[in-house]
Design a protein around this motif. Structure first.
Motif, short mmCIF file in Angstrom:
data_model
loop_
_atom_site.label_atom_id
_atom_site.label_comp_id
_atom_site.label_asym_id
_atom_site.label_seq_id
_atom_site.Cartn_x
_atom_site.Cartn_y
_atom_site.Cartn_z
N SER A 15 -2.23 -11.91 -43.08
CA SER A 15 -2.21 -12.21 -44.52
C SER A 15 -0.76 -12.48 -44.92
N ASP B 131 -5.92 -14.18 -49.08
CA ASP B 131 -4.81 -13.88 -48.17
C ASP B 131 -3.60 -13.24 -48.86
N GLN C 139 -6.18 -20.14 -52.94
CA GLN C 139 -5.99 -18.78 -52.39
C GLN C 139 -6.24 -17.81 -53.52
#
Ligand code: MIC
Ligand code: SF4
Length: 644
Positions: free
Chosen positions: A356, A63, A34
């Motif tokens: 998110s 995210d 991520q």
């Protein structure tokens, strides 16, 4: 003797025989990163010097750092996008959703192995996949084709029986019950493998919730078998071909067993500031609530948010309260829009955020001063929400929605709850359309770097002898949020180690970074379970940059221990826990023959000033000795690749 699910996956992925230290080398099928950890992973991959990712599937998600108040976060996103194209990873842009939910929906496959640079990677265990969270450097090494060396965990069977009978009780309560019984240390060194008669009644996303919160128990991973429920989930996404059955043999053996009767559970809550501080929700009746947050990677599936929408439909959240919702994926939002759930949420007063991490990592949505926030998330560490004195409680999403309507804590079991059954034939979702597959031809593609992206600092090999001062002495269960906070101020520096290092321990002791710099390094002392929580390797990288040579603790959390070794910081435990009591900030310690002792796995005898000598045990398995002594995994790998 038969095999359990964990043993079957390991047997099919062994990459060599391992060594005496009980480490199993494993072939990795998939990796996920991520953005908050991923920029480092890709910078490290670049530093290793290979042209193309060697693991069969890599996905780079954006995210976490989606708040764009200046160019730093979007520059990171662009770096990740261009690096993914160049090195051969899928890319998921900001707004697509949370990595774990997206990975479950689009890529997770039964019987495969996934590594992720995020501690909640085990979410995909709900799919019968062995999914393990680790530090970024371990991911970079896997991307370079090296097997993952898993310290062999023990396997605890968790037998689920009964059914979630009471309304208002959800899969989240199964996890809170386990946290109540086992505590945040209860899973350390274990894989938790679920089975039992209740399984067929748990949906795939409920299973994923339970695996997600296994991270809070400190577990290496959590696993469900792959059965007909798994097949249904894959079928609804046009991925039925990826299904295969994977269950434990009838005579499989486990190291320990535990039973949870789902029918006996009631809505629970974890009180501030630890996920294991669990009591029945009704014990807090009357407590005024300022904020409710529903979503995150724990509870943001279509099923969950649809149920929440039905619960608040035609009603309104209490006027003094904020209800924030962060859905798991763009497709979840799309499905909520298509079935009329989204208008119900919006009319009831919910603030629907983009798909998110959002408030879960302090990226907006902070509660008010002294506020009370109930969240269907997985962490309630002090300050993580962005408001240091806010009291954050963890609760299941349905009970959370009820508190949002009532504006205070109530006993949900006194309220009727009738939710229409989930739609029988769900529209097929297919793969998330905005995922970007890697281009076939990547040579010549440019990687674009913003000015905030700084090279990774390197550490020198561990010296034989040195002196250092104890710069800070901390208690038990220090989290990686304590060591290096998240939040919208700090996260944009995730690809700039010199800048982020200023924030080391900033919430506990704002003078720490400056003192470390002036002293040219030093030591950290902690109690039990040092480094629990997030996988963020910045909690090792920033101290390394400040010159920290060693961390002395009563015990370490798994991922952080590995991150310390990966950055060449000595992890040492007290042979006699009493010695921790005697140690003070400012004590000067003399280390001698360090390299020799580590090579021999011998105890280090360390002098405190001219007082006494204490005994410290290096926490390093045989396979990591060379990594640690080289000054970390990066210098070690570069040497190996150059010698190939
Ligand atoms: C978290 O939940 O703490 C995070 C943010 O997802 C972290 C990763 C990070 O710090 O970037 C995690 O759990 O590993
Ligand atoms: Fe994101 Fe929160 Fe899940 Fe971490 S725990 S991945 S911050 S939603």
């Amino acid at each position: 003797m038969g095999l359990n699910v964990f043993q079957k996956i390991v047997a099919a992925h062994r990459a060599g025989s391992g060594n005496a230290a009980g480490v199993v080398p494993l072939k990795v099928d998939q990796v996920l990163t991520q953005d908050a950890t991923g920029t480092m992973v890709y910078l490290q991959f670049e530093a290793i010097g290979l042209k193309r990712i060697k693991v069969p599937l890599a996905v780079s998600y954006v995210d976490h750092n989606t708040l764009q108040v200046d160019s730093r976060n979007p520059d990171d996103h662009r770096y990740l996008q261009t690096a993914a194209a160049r090195f051969g990873a899928w890319f998921s842009p900001a707004g697509n959703g949370i990595c774990h939910q997206l990975h479950l929906e689009n890529f997770a496959r039964p019987a495969q192995i996934l590594l992720g640079s995020d501690s909640h990677t085990p979410t995909c265990g709900g799919m019968g996949m062995l999914a393990i969270g680790c530090g970024g450097l371990d991911i970079a090494a896997a991307m370079a084709g090296f097997p993952y060396e898993l310290p062999r965990p023990r396997v605890r069977r968790i037998r689920l029986k009964g059914r979630l009978r009471k309304p208002w009780v959800t899969a989240m309560d199964v996890s809170l019950e386990l946290l109540r019984r086992l505590t945040v240390r209860g899973g350390v060194g274990w894989v938790l493998e679920y089975d039992g008669p209740a399984l067929s009644r748990l949906s795939l996303t409920e299973r994923a919730t339970i695996c997600n919160l296994g991270a809070e128990l400190g577990a290496t991973s959590s696993l469900f078998p792959s059965d007909l429920v798994t097949r249904e989930f894959l079928k609804a996404r046009g991925r039925e071909k990826e299904w295969r059955e994977l269950t434990a043999d009838r005579d499989a053996a486990y190291d320990e067993e535990l039973e949870v009767d789902l029918g006996r559970l009631e809505p629970l809550t974890a009180q501030p500031f630890s996920p294991d501080n669990v009591v029945p929700l009704k014990d807090l009746e009357g407590l005024r609530v300022d904020q409710v947050c529903i979503g995150s990677c724990s509870n943001s599936s279509y099923e969950v948010l649809r149920a929440v929408a039905q619960l608040v439909k035609g009603k309104a959240v209490a006027p003094h309260l904020n209800l924030l919702i962060n859905p798991g994926s763009r497709q979840v939002v799309g499905s909520l829009a298509a079935d009329g759930s989204l208008p119900s949420l919006i009319s009831a007063g919910a603030r629907v955020l983009e798909a998110s991490c959002g408030p879960c990592i302090g990226m907006g949505g902070a509660p008010p001063y002294d506020g009370v926030s109930f969240r269907s998330y997985n962490r309630n560490f002090k300050g993580r929400s962005g408001t240091p004195n806010a009291r954050v409680f963890l609760v299941n999403p349905l009970a959370g929605a009820l508190l949002a309507l009532e504006g205070q804590v109530v006993d949900p079991l006194r309220y009727p709850l009738r939710l229409p059954a989930p739609p029988r034939s769900r529209t097929t979702m297919g793969r998330e359309p905005l995922l970007q597959a890697p281009p076939r031809k990547a040579a010549g593609l440019e990687i674009i770097r913003g000015p905030n992206i700084k090279p990774i600092p390197r550490k020198k090999p561990v010296p034989e002898d040195f002196q250092a001062e104890v710069l800070i002495r901390l208690g038990d269960h220090v989290t990686t949020d304590d060591i290096l906070p998240g939040g919208s101020e700090v996260l944009p520096f995730r690809s700039n180690i010199p800048a982020i290092s200023h924030y080391t321990f900033s919430r506990l002791d704002p003078t720490f970074a400056e003192r470390a710099r002036q002293a040219g390094g030093g030591l950290i002392a902690g109690g039990e379970n040092y480094g629990q929580g997030s996988s963020r390797e910045h909690a090792a990288l920033a101290p390394m940059f400040l010159g920290i040579q060693a961390v002395l603790a009563k015990s370490f959390a798994r991922i952080h221990l590995n991150n310390l070794i990966n950055y060449g910081i000595l992890p040492l435990t007290f042979e006699d826990p009493e010695d921790y009591q005697g140690l003070k900030q400012g004590d000067r310690l003399t280390f001698q023959g360090v390299r020799k002792s580590i090579k021999k796995a011998a105890i280090l005898k360390v002098r405190i000033g001219d007082r006494e000598t204490i005994r410290l045990r290096p926490q390093v398995t045989a396979n990591k000795v060379e990594v640690l002594l080289a000054g970390g995994l990066l210098p070690y790998l570069r040497k190996r690749i150059n010698n190939q």
